[in-house]
Design an enzyme around this catalytic site. Structure first.
Site, PDB file in Angstrom:
ATOM      1  N   CYS A   9      57.608 125.240  47.059  1.00 21.66           N
ATOM      2  CA  CYS A   9      56.436 126.105  47.073  1.00 21.66           C
ATOM      3  C   CYS A   9      55.756 125.939  45.710  1.00 21.66           C
ATOM      4  O   CYS A   9      56.306 125.285  44.831  1.00 21.66           O
ATOM      5  CB  CYS A   9      56.814 127.562  47.365  1.00 21.66           C
ATOM      6  SG  CYS A   9      57.877 128.341  46.143  1.00 21.66           S
ATOM      7  N   PRO A  10      54.578 126.498  45.502  1.00 24.69           N
ATOM      8  CA  PRO A  10      53.870 126.237  44.249  1.00 24.69           C
ATOM      9  C   PRO A  10      54.699 126.477  42.983  1.00 24.69           C
ATOM     10  O   PRO A  10      54.716 125.643  42.094  1.00 24.69           O
ATOM     11  CB  PRO A  10      52.665 127.174  44.314  1.00 24.69           C
ATOM     12  CG  PRO A  10      52.400 127.303  45.780  1.00 24.69           C
ATOM     13  CD  PRO A  10      53.762 127.290  46.423  1.00 24.69           C
TER      14      PRO A  10
END
Length: 105
Positions: A9-10
């Site tokens: 994820c980011p």
């Protein structure tokens, strides 16, 4: 069934390990060998080796982020799934992916 994959994820701090743990736990419940590498700002955690990639029936990418070192998975069926779906319904994700791979072969 042998499954390898990558969750990302980011930031790689919350959803990334949650998805990896959920998928690996679901794999144990299915009596499958499931190993998920985590990629985030801290670099790879629990990296997938080339030997593990070669032995996999398919590769599960739990992310919409760019994944590094994808060349390890060349020649393997690769399935991308939303990371949130992997957290919420990991067993269903694994079963659906396996069915899709079997259908293709």
């Amino acid at each position: 069934m042998n499954v390898v994959g990558v969750s990302a994820c980011p930031a790689g701090l919350a959803h990334t390990p949650m998805a990896a743990k959920a998928l690996e736990k679901a794999g144990k419940e299915l009596d499958w060998n499931v190993r998920i590498e985590q990629q985030g700002m801290m670099g790879p955690v629990n990296p997938i080796t080339q030997a593990e990639a070669d032995a996999a029936d398919f590769v599960l990418i739990a992310s919409d982020q760019k994944i590094t070192s994808m060349e390890r998975f060349e020649g393997k069926p690769i399935i991308r799934v939303d990371i949130n779906t992997c957290i919420k319904a990991p067993k269903a994700v694994l079963k659906k992916c396996a069915a899709a791979v079997k259908k293709e072969s």
